[in-house]
Design a protein around this motif. Structure first.
Motif, PDB file in Angstrom:
ATOM      1  N   GLU A   1       0.802  -1.214   0.000  1.00 30.36           N
ATOM      2  CA  GLU A   1       0.000   0.000   0.000  1.00 30.36           C
ATOM      3  C   GLU A   1       0.837   1.267   0.000  1.00 30.36           C
ATOM      4  O   GLU A   1       0.491   2.258  -0.663  1.00 30.36           O
ATOM      5  CB  GLU A   1      -0.949  -0.023   1.204  1.00 30.36           C
ATOM      6  CG  GLU A   1      -1.953  -1.164   1.142  1.00 30.36           C
ATOM      7  CD  GLU A   1      -2.542  -1.564   2.472  1.00 30.36           C
ATOM      8  OE1 GLU A   1      -3.342  -2.515   2.517  1.00 30.36           O
ATOM      9  OE2 GLU A   1      -2.196  -0.913   3.491  1.00 30.36           O
TER      10      GLU A   1
ATOM     11  N   ALA B   1      -7.114  -4.894   0.746  1.00 34.17           N
ATOM     12  CA  ALA B   1      -8.259  -3.984   0.844  1.00 34.17           C
ATOM     13  C   ALA B   1      -7.786  -2.531   0.860  1.00 34.17           C
ATOM     14  O   ALA B   1      -8.401  -1.656   0.243  1.00 34.17           O
ATOM     15  CB  ALA B   1      -9.064  -4.301   2.110  1.00 34.17           C
ATOM     16  N   GLY B   2      -6.677  -2.263   1.548  1.00 32.04           N
ATOM     17  CA  GLY B   2      -6.143  -0.905   1.585  1.00 32.04           C
ATOM     18  C   GLY B   2      -5.708  -0.432   0.213  1.00 32.04           C
ATOM     19  O   GLY B   2      -5.894   0.747  -0.136  1.00 32.04           O
TER      20      GLY B   2
ATOM     21  N   VAL C   1      -7.020  -1.288  -2.643  1.00 37.67           N
ATOM     22  CA  VAL C   1      -8.233  -0.950  -3.381  1.00 37.67           C
ATOM     23  C   VAL C   1      -8.689   0.461  -3.034  1.00 37.67           C
ATOM     24  O   VAL C   1      -9.043   1.256  -3.915  1.00 37.67           O
ATOM     25  CB  VAL C   1      -9.360  -1.965  -3.085  1.00 37.67           C
ATOM     26  CG1 VAL C   1     -10.663  -1.541  -3.782  1.00 37.67           C
ATOM     27  CG2 VAL C   1      -8.965  -3.362  -3.528  1.00 37.67           C
ATOM     28  N   GLU C   2      -8.640   0.803  -1.757  1.00 39.38           N
ATOM     29  CA  GLU C   2      -9.077   2.138  -1.335  1.00 39.38           C
ATOM     30  C   GLU C   2      -8.162   3.226  -1.873  1.00 39.38           C
ATOM     31  O   GLU C   2      -8.620   4.312  -2.252  1.00 39.38           O
ATOM     32  CB  GLU C   2      -9.144   2.205   0.193  1.00 39.38           C
ATOM     33  CG  GLU C   2     -10.292   1.409   0.790  1.00 39.38           C
ATOM     34  CD  GLU C   2     -11.636   1.805   0.175  1.00 39.38           C
ATOM     35  OE1 GLU C   2     -11.930   3.019   0.108  1.00 39.38           O
ATOM     36  OE2 GLU C   2     -12.365   0.900  -0.254  1.00 39.38           O
TER      37      GLU C   2
ATOM     38  N   ARG D   1      -9.027   3.685  -5.503  1.00 38.55           N
ATOM     39  CA  ARG D   1     -10.320   4.373  -5.602  1.00 38.55           C
ATOM     40  C   ARG D   1     -10.142   5.877  -5.352  1.00 38.55           C
ATOM     41  O   ARG D   1     -10.680   6.722  -6.076  1.00 38.55           O
ATOM     42  CB  ARG D   1     -11.308   3.760  -4.606  1.00 38.55           C
ATOM     43  CG  ARG D   1     -12.709   4.323  -4.709  1.00 38.55           C
ATOM     44  CD  ARG D   1     -13.681   3.581  -3.800  1.00 38.55           C
ATOM     45  NE  ARG D   1     -14.005   2.263  -4.332  1.00 38.55           N
ATOM     46  CZ  ARG D   1     -13.773   1.127  -3.713  1.00 38.55           C
ATOM     47  NH1 ARG D   1     -13.169   1.126  -2.532  1.00 38.55           N
ATOM     48  NH2 ARG D   1     -14.120  -0.020  -4.264  1.00 38.55           N
ATOM     49  N   TRP D   2      -9.374   6.204  -4.347  1.00 45.28           N
ATOM     50  CA  TRP D   2      -9.092   7.613  -4.013  1.00 45.28           C
ATOM     51  C   TRP D   2      -8.350   8.304  -5.155  1.00 45.28           C
ATOM     52  O   TRP D   2      -8.679   9.432  -5.537  1.00 45.28           O
ATOM     53  CB  TRP D   2      -8.268   7.664  -2.731  1.00 45.28           C
ATOM     54  CG  TRP D   2      -7.720   9.001  -2.371  1.00 45.28           C
ATOM     55  CD1 TRP D   2      -8.369  10.008  -1.714  1.00 45.28           C
ATOM     56  CD2 TRP D   2      -6.402   9.489  -2.637  1.00 45.28           C
ATOM     57  NE1 TRP D   2      -7.527  11.089  -1.567  1.00 45.28           N
ATOM     58  CE2 TRP D   2      -6.318  10.798  -2.117  1.00 45.28           C
ATOM     59  CE3 TRP D   2      -5.280   8.945  -3.273  1.00 45.28           C
ATOM     60  CZ2 TRP D   2      -5.162  11.566  -2.204  1.00 45.28           C
ATOM     61  CZ3 TRP D   2      -4.129   9.709  -3.364  1.00 45.28           C
ATOM     62  CH2 TRP D   2      -4.080  10.999  -2.838  1.00 45.28           C
TER      63      TRP D   2
ATOM     64  N   ASP E   1      -9.608  -9.186   2.520  1.00 44.03           N
ATOM     65  CA  ASP E   1      -8.943  -8.675   1.316  1.00 44.03           C
ATOM     66  C   ASP E   1      -9.572  -9.254   0.053  1.00 44.03           C
ATOM     67  O   ASP E   1      -9.763  -8.547  -0.938  1.00 44.03           O
ATOM     68  CB  ASP E   1      -7.444  -8.998   1.363  1.00 44.03           C
ATOM     69  CG  ASP E   1      -6.721  -8.278   2.490  1.00 44.03           C
ATOM     70  OD1 ASP E   1      -6.825  -7.046   2.557  1.00 44.03           O
ATOM     71  OD2 ASP E   1      -6.078  -8.964   3.299  1.00 44.03           O
TER      72      ASP E   1
ATOM     73  N   ALA F   1     -12.667  -7.475  -0.663  1.00 39.96           N
ATOM     74  CA  ALA F   1     -12.409  -6.112  -1.142  1.00 39.96           C
ATOM     75  C   ALA F   1     -11.969  -6.089  -2.600  1.00 39.96           C
ATOM     76  O   ALA F   1     -12.407  -5.221  -3.366  1.00 39.96           O
ATOM     77  CB  ALA F   1     -11.343  -5.447  -0.261  1.00 39.96           C
TER      78      ALA F   1
ATOM     79  N   GLY G   1     -13.837  -4.409  -5.647  1.00 41.80           N
ATOM     80  CA  GLY G   1     -13.131  -3.432  -6.467  1.00 41.80           C
ATOM     81  C   GLY G   1     -13.182  -3.760  -7.947  1.00 41.80           C
ATOM     82  O   GLY G   1     -13.296  -2.867  -8.793  1.00 41.80           O
TER      83      GLY G   1
ATOM     84  N   THR H   1     -13.101  -0.140  -9.812  1.00 43.24           N
ATOM     85  CA  THR H   1     -11.883   0.419  -9.211  1.00 43.24           C
ATOM     86  C   THR H   1     -10.663  -0.342  -9.719  1.00 43.24           C
ATOM     87  O   THR H   1      -9.645   0.256 -10.087  1.00 43.24           O
ATOM     88  CB  THR H   1     -11.959   0.332  -7.677  1.00 43.24           C
ATOM     89  OG1 THR H   1     -13.099   1.057  -7.215  1.00 43.24           O
ATOM     90  CG2 THR H   1     -10.704   0.899  -7.035  1.00 43.24           C
TER      91      THR H   1
END
Length: 431
Positions: free
Chosen positions: A210, A235-236, A238-239, A242-243, A285, A288, A292, A297
């Motif tokens: 990440e 999962a992190g 993916v975020e 997305r951001w 994960d 997620a 995603g 994403t």
């Protein structure tokens, strides 16, 4: 001129139609087409018609690693999996960091003829992370390289990564980053979590992936260049993607079939078949990355097909090689985890496994729509059968499949490369 009439297939899983292929193109799509004289007629009732699959992340091992795989054997595996194009990673021996090596890989692919082989060029000389490779020479070579990656190693130096991003802008290239902070993963063997603590294997923290992705999306935004994230797994991550997309960063990301299905629980038996980089993560994960992929994403599925000879995997976990094969099981895993669960449609499969990978690589001949006048790169897939996976039956030289014995759906009825049948009923068709 070859003529093929595919009867009763379901293009993108929507309705039914006949497809007439003449020579290298789709001549016509419609109901109740008349078979021209001399046409080969193929019954595809109940089957899904897709554009030929495109893998943006394949290890063909040649030159230098022919014991594990060759361009010929790897592309045979690709054709059986429904792929009409694969992008060959640069971590060969010698490394694909010059125009000469990428042209050699291209030529071997043309000689094999099972699918298109698009060489990926190394970002740095020898994958050493010290100075940029001959990016422009590879881009202007006959191979027309547009994707560059040190996959297997992270471009860890931020200054070097920035320079690479700036350089590839001049010819609309993309840097495909292997996101792994080497300092945070020294000696790491599997995902850092409850399972690693219980079975005593050195942990590989999610933040090692990440933190590199976060840095690189900021660099890509600053430079205004294209970034692609290889084998995203947490999962992190993916975020973060997305951001970044919400900010307008030109970033794409891939997930592998094995990260859609398997978890770190598979490591409990110390079977090194499940040792992979990045490691298998947790149920959270997996949920997620599936979400995603479903919401866009994550842009594509890529196999990270990583064959190894038996003696590199059939040994103690801590000294075994990282990697899994995946070309011949990819679509079955995606069907099982994403289509049969209702998360995505067959239209989405065409987007994530054909159209978008080709677009990221700027390959205008692959991933084309199912329409008259387009190149006849096709896959006819029967989603109904189920069978346990037997790597001994695969075309790959290596058998390190993590899906051995697992019941997976689907069967390849037909792979067509520019109008030529390469696979019929799961079997290779010689030229």
């Amino acid at each position: 001129m070859s003529i093929i009439l595919i009867r009763g297939a379901s293009p993108y899983g929507l309705g039914t139609a006949d497809v007439l292929v003449e020579d290298v193109v789709i001549a016509e799509i419609g109901p109740d087409l008349v078979a021209p004289e001399g046409a080969e007629v193929i019954d595809a009732e109940g089957c899904i018609l897709l554009p030929g699959l495109v893998d943006l992340h394949t290890h063909l091992r040649e030159p230098g690693g022919e014991e594990a795989e060759t361009v010929d054997s790897g592309t045979q595996a690709a054709a059986r999996g429904g792929f009409t194009a694969v992008h060959a990673m640069a971590n060969t021996t010698p490394v694909a960091d010059t125009a000469g090596v990428v042209e050699q890989v291209l030529a071997r692919g043309e000689e094999a003829g099972w699918c298109d082989v698009r060489p990926i060029g190394a970002v740095t000389v020898g994958l050493a992370g010290e100075r940029l490779a001959e990016l422009d020479a590879m881009a202007s070579s006959r191979a027309r390289v547009r994707v560059f990656s040190d996959d297997g190693k992270c471009v860890h130096d931020p200054v070097l990564m920035r320079r690479a991003l700036e350089y590839v802008k001049t010819f609309d290239g993309v840097i495909a980053q292997h996101a792994q902070d080497p300092r945070l993963t020294e000696g790491a063997q599997m995902h850092e979590g409850v399972v690693s603590a219980q079975i005593g294997l050195a942990g590989w923290p999610a933040v090692a992936e990440e933190s590199i992705i976060a840095r690189d999306v900021l660099l890509a935004e600053h430079v205004g260049s294209r970034l692609h994230v290889c084998h995203l797994s947490t999962a992190g991550s993916v975020e973060i993607i997305r951001w970044a997309k919400q900010r307008g960063v030109d970033v794409t990301a891939e997930v592998t079939p094995h990260h859609l299905l398997l978890t770190d629980e598979n490591a409990r038996g110390y079977d090194a078949t499940f040792k992979v980089n990045p490691p298998l993560r947790t149920d959270r994960d997996v949920e997620a990355v599936r979400a995603g992929l479903a919401d866009g994403t994550i842009d594509i599925v890529a196999t990270d097909h990583a064959p190894h000879p038996r003696d590199a995997k059939d040994r103690e976990w801590d000294v075994a090689a990282f990697g899994m094969t995946g070309l011949e099981t990819a679509l079955a895993v995606v069907q099982s985890t994403m289509v049969d669960t209702g998360a995505i449609s067959w239209r989405d499969v065409a987007r994530t496994l054909s159209e978008t990978p080709a677009h990221i690589a700027r390959d205008e001949s692959q991933g084309r729509p199912l329409a008259a006048g387009e190149p006849a790169n096709l896959l006819v897939w029967d989603p109904r059968p189920h069978a346990p996976v037997d790597p001994a039956e695969h075309a790959s030289r290596s058998s390190n499949s993590p899906f051995r014995g697992r019941d997976l759906p689907g069967r390849n009825v037909l792979t067509v490369l520019r109008g030529r049948v390469t696979v019929r009923d799961g079997e290779l068709v010689a030229r």
